[in-house]
Design a protein around this motif. Structure first.
Motif, PDB file in Angstrom:
ATOM      1  N   VAL A   1     -14.544  -2.777   1.590  1.00 59.30           N
ATOM      2  CA  VAL A   1     -13.766  -3.972   1.303  1.00 59.30           C
ATOM      3  C   VAL A   1     -14.428  -5.137   2.031  1.00 59.30           C
ATOM      4  O   VAL A   1     -14.896  -4.989   3.160  1.00 59.30           O
ATOM      5  CB  VAL A   1     -12.283  -3.808   1.733  1.00 59.30           C
ATOM      6  CG1 VAL A   1     -12.164  -3.601   3.223  1.00 59.30           C
ATOM      7  CG2 VAL A   1     -11.440  -4.964   1.269  1.00 59.30           C
TER       8      VAL A   1
ATOM      9  N   ILE B   1      -3.584   0.430  -3.405  1.00 57.95           N
ATOM     10  CA  ILE B   1      -3.105  -0.932  -3.151  1.00 57.95           C
ATOM     11  C   ILE B   1      -2.469  -1.449  -4.443  1.00 57.95           C
ATOM     12  O   ILE B   1      -3.016  -1.256  -5.527  1.00 57.95           O
ATOM     13  CB  ILE B   1      -4.275  -1.863  -2.761  1.00 57.95           C
ATOM     14  CG1 ILE B   1      -4.899  -1.436  -1.439  1.00 57.95           C
ATOM     15  CG2 ILE B   1      -3.846  -3.320  -2.734  1.00 57.95           C
ATOM     16  CD1 ILE B   1      -4.105  -1.794  -0.217  1.00 57.95           C
TER      17      ILE B   1
ATOM     18  N   PHE C   1     -12.871  -5.542  -3.333  1.00 61.94           N
ATOM     19  CA  PHE C   1     -13.008  -4.095  -3.224  1.00 61.94           C
ATOM     20  C   PHE C   1     -14.248  -3.691  -4.002  1.00 61.94           C
ATOM     21  O   PHE C   1     -14.328  -3.907  -5.212  1.00 61.94           O
ATOM     22  CB  PHE C   1     -11.767  -3.402  -3.781  1.00 61.94           C
ATOM     23  CG  PHE C   1     -10.527  -3.711  -2.997  1.00 61.94           C
ATOM     24  CD1 PHE C   1     -10.104  -2.865  -1.982  1.00 61.94           C
ATOM     25  CD2 PHE C   1      -9.786  -4.846  -3.261  1.00 61.94           C
ATOM     26  CE1 PHE C   1      -8.965  -3.154  -1.248  1.00 61.94           C
ATOM     27  CE2 PHE C   1      -8.641  -5.139  -2.531  1.00 61.94           C
ATOM     28  CZ  PHE C   1      -8.239  -4.288  -1.518  1.00 61.94           C
TER      29      PHE C   1
ATOM     30  N   SER D   1      -3.137   6.461  -1.444  1.00 63.47           N
ATOM     31  CA  SER D   1      -4.288   5.620  -1.078  1.00 63.47           C
ATOM     32  C   SER D   1      -4.522   4.537  -2.134  1.00 63.47           C
ATOM     33  O   SER D   1      -5.628   4.348  -2.626  1.00 63.47           O
ATOM     34  CB  SER D   1      -5.548   6.468  -0.892  1.00 63.47           C
ATOM     35  OG  SER D   1      -5.358   7.419   0.118  1.00 63.47           O
TER      36      SER D   1
ATOM     37  N   ARG E   1      -6.487  -3.377   7.555  1.00 60.21           N
ATOM     38  CA  ARG E   1      -5.631  -2.260   7.133  1.00 60.21           C
ATOM     39  C   ARG E   1      -6.362  -1.382   6.119  1.00 60.21           C
ATOM     40  O   ARG E   1      -6.332  -0.162   6.200  1.00 60.21           O
ATOM     41  CB  ARG E   1      -4.335  -2.820   6.524  1.00 60.21           C
ATOM     42  CG  ARG E   1      -3.319  -1.783   6.193  1.00 60.21           C
ATOM     43  CD  ARG E   1      -2.734  -1.222   7.491  1.00 60.21           C
ATOM     44  NE  ARG E   1      -1.688  -0.293   7.189  1.00 60.21           N
ATOM     45  CZ  ARG E   1      -1.765   1.021   7.429  1.00 60.21           C
ATOM     46  NH1 ARG E   1      -2.830   1.526   7.992  1.00 60.21           N
ATOM     47  NH2 ARG E   1      -0.770   1.801   7.140  1.00 60.21           N
ATOM     48  N   VAL E   2      -7.018  -1.999   5.148  1.00 67.08           N
ATOM     49  CA  VAL E   2      -7.752  -1.247   4.129  1.00 67.08           C
ATOM     50  C   VAL E   2      -8.932  -0.514   4.760  1.00 67.08           C
ATOM     51  O   VAL E   2      -9.201   0.643   4.422  1.00 67.08           O
ATOM     52  CB  VAL E   2      -8.204  -2.166   2.977  1.00 67.08           C
ATOM     53  CG1 VAL E   2      -9.187  -1.468   2.055  1.00 67.08           C
ATOM     54  CG2 VAL E   2      -7.002  -2.668   2.195  1.00 67.08           C
ATOM     55  N   ARG E   3      -9.619  -1.149   5.685  1.00 72.06           N
ATOM     56  CA  ARG E   3     -10.753  -0.474   6.353  1.00 72.06           C
ATOM     57  C   ARG E   3     -10.283   0.774   7.098  1.00 72.06           C
ATOM     58  O   ARG E   3     -10.973   1.795   7.090  1.00 72.06           O
ATOM     59  CB  ARG E   3     -11.459  -1.424   7.300  1.00 72.06           C
ATOM     60  CG  ARG E   3     -12.288  -2.422   6.547  1.00 72.06           C
ATOM     61  CD  ARG E   3     -13.031  -3.362   7.448  1.00 72.06           C
ATOM     62  NE  ARG E   3     -13.603  -4.390   6.603  1.00 72.06           N
ATOM     63  CZ  ARG E   3     -14.758  -4.954   6.804  1.00 72.06           C
ATOM     64  NH1 ARG E   3     -15.473  -4.606   7.839  1.00 72.06           N
ATOM     65  NH2 ARG E   3     -15.211  -5.874   5.984  1.00 72.06           N
TER      66      ARG E   3
ATOM     67  N   LEU F   1      -9.725   3.386   4.416  1.00 71.27           N
ATOM     68  CA  LEU F   1     -10.991   3.868   3.864  1.00 71.27           C
ATOM     69  C   LEU F   1     -11.680   4.865   4.793  1.00 71.27           C
ATOM     70  O   LEU F   1     -12.376   5.769   4.322  1.00 71.27           O
ATOM     71  CB  LEU F   1     -11.928   2.700   3.554  1.00 71.27           C
ATOM     72  CG  LEU F   1     -11.569   1.845   2.347  1.00 71.27           C
ATOM     73  CD1 LEU F   1     -12.521   0.668   2.213  1.00 71.27           C
ATOM     74  CD2 LEU F   1     -11.546   2.667   1.074  1.00 71.27           C
TER      75      LEU F   1
ATOM     76  N   LEU G   1      -8.049   3.417  -3.642  1.00 70.97           N
ATOM     77  CA  LEU G   1      -9.020   3.381  -2.555  1.00 70.97           C
ATOM     78  C   LEU G   1      -9.926   4.606  -2.536  1.00 70.97           C
ATOM     79  O   LEU G   1     -10.958   4.591  -1.864  1.00 70.97           O
ATOM     80  CB  LEU G   1      -8.295   3.211  -1.220  1.00 70.97           C
ATOM     81  CG  LEU G   1      -7.523   1.904  -1.079  1.00 70.97           C
ATOM     82  CD1 LEU G   1      -6.791   1.839   0.257  1.00 70.97           C
ATOM     83  CD2 LEU G   1      -8.426   0.694  -1.257  1.00 70.97           C
TER      84      LEU G   1
ATOM     85  N   TRP H   1      -4.923  -7.479   6.071  1.00 69.60           N
ATOM     86  CA  TRP H   1      -5.096  -6.507   4.994  1.00 69.60           C
ATOM     87  C   TRP H   1      -6.524  -5.982   4.921  1.00 69.60           C
ATOM     88  O   TRP H   1      -6.739  -4.820   4.568  1.00 69.60           O
ATOM     89  CB  TRP H   1      -4.617  -7.084   3.667  1.00 69.60           C
ATOM     90  CG  TRP H   1      -3.132  -6.967   3.595  1.00 69.60           C
ATOM     91  CD1 TRP H   1      -2.210  -7.909   3.951  1.00 69.60           C
ATOM     92  CD2 TRP H   1      -2.389  -5.811   3.217  1.00 69.60           C
ATOM     93  NE1 TRP H   1      -0.938  -7.407   3.810  1.00 69.60           N
ATOM     94  CE2 TRP H   1      -1.024  -6.118   3.350  1.00 69.60           C
ATOM     95  CE3 TRP H   1      -2.738  -4.545   2.773  1.00 69.60           C
ATOM     96  CZ2 TRP H   1      -0.021  -5.205   3.059  1.00 69.60           C
ATOM     97  CZ3 TRP H   1      -1.738  -3.638   2.471  1.00 69.60           C
ATOM     98  CH2 TRP H   1      -0.394  -3.964   2.618  1.00 69.60           C
ATOM     99  N   GLU H   2      -7.490  -6.811   5.258  1.00 72.46           N
ATOM    100  CA  GLU H   2      -8.870  -6.323   5.317  1.00 72.46           C
ATOM    101  C   GLU H   2      -8.966  -5.198   6.351  1.00 72.46           C
ATOM    102  O   GLU H   2      -9.525  -4.132   6.071  1.00 72.46           O
ATOM    103  CB  GLU H   2      -9.816  -7.463   5.687  1.00 72.46           C
ATOM    104  CG  GLU H   2     -11.247  -7.004   5.904  1.00 72.46           C
ATOM    105  CD  GLU H   2     -12.105  -8.045   6.593  1.00 72.46           C
ATOM    106  OE1 GLU H   2     -13.320  -8.002   6.383  1.00 72.46           O
ATOM    107  OE2 GLU H   2     -11.559  -8.879   7.362  1.00 72.46           O
TER     108      GLU H   2
ATOM    109  N   ILE I   1       0.840  -1.192   0.000  1.00 71.69           N
ATOM    110  CA  ILE I   1       0.000   0.000   0.000  1.00 71.69           C
ATOM    111  C   ILE I   1       0.877   1.245   0.000  1.00 71.69           C
ATOM    112  O   ILE I   1       1.884   1.306   0.699  1.00 71.69           O
ATOM    113  CB  ILE I   1      -0.969   0.006   1.211  1.00 71.69           C
ATOM    114  CG1 ILE I   1      -1.948   1.177   1.115  1.00 71.69           C
ATOM    115  CG2 ILE I   1      -0.209   0.026   2.533  1.00 71.69           C
ATOM    116  CD1 ILE I   1      -3.106   1.078   2.077  1.00 71.69           C
TER     117      ILE I   1
END
Length: 179
Positions: free
Chosen positions: A95, A73, A120, A71, A156-158, A161, A89, A153-154, A66
């Protein structure tokens, strides 16, 4: 006076070498493969103008990273020709973790993971989701650490976001014309 059995000591050292050399060799070879995968991921990121702040690799063929300032991935699967996917993102609504199971037996047998994907979901209605594969039984017999990695990673992305000013919240501007 110390009685040293030289032949026993030499035999022990030879046995240690016989058993440890293959382990050391495999560890060095695995470290080189991990480094190659990481370097390749950084290479593709640089090609796209990204600087990865955090990355993970697994099975010597997958990588995800990332770029927090963009922003974005970057995902890579390198089996044959590498497959590179980028996910901006700023265009993502949410996600989701996609887990497929197969029941392994009768009468309430254990569920076995067959597929793990990070999906995503774009904010634009009708747009297709972007799926990143972390594990599939079509390629591997059983998961290693992919479940823990995809959960990381789920999350981390949340987190990202929540911070990203999404394009969906921006009002499009109407250009002004001078007559």
């Amino acid at each position: 006076m110390i009685d040293i059995n030289i032949s026993g000591l030499i035999t022990s050292l030879i046995l240690m070498a016989v058993f440890s050399v293959p382990i050391i060799y495999y560890a060095i070879k695995a470290a080189k493969k991990r480094k190659t995968t990481r370097n390749l991921l950084h290479h593709y990121a640089a090609e796209k103008g990204l600087k990865l702040d955090e990355i993970d690799t697994w099975r010597f063929r997958y990588g995800i990273g990332i770029d927090l300032s963009a922003s974005t991935i970057l995902y890579m699967e390198r089996e044959g020709d590498p497959v590179i996917k980028t996910v901006d993102l700023n265009h993502i609504d949410r996600v989701d973790l996609q887990i497929s199971y197969l029941n392994s037996g009768k009468n309430g047998g254990a569920n076995v993971i067959t597929d793990l994907q990070l999906s995503f979901i774009p904010h634009i209605p009708g747009s297709h989701s972007i799926n990143l594969e972390f594990f599939s039984t079509e390629k591997f017999f059983s998961p290693q650490n992919e479940y823990e990695l995809i959960r990381k990673w789920e999350e981390r992305v949340r987190e990202v976001l929540k911070r990203v000013p999404s394009i969906r919240n921006q009002v499009p501007s109407i250009p002004e014309f001078n007559y």
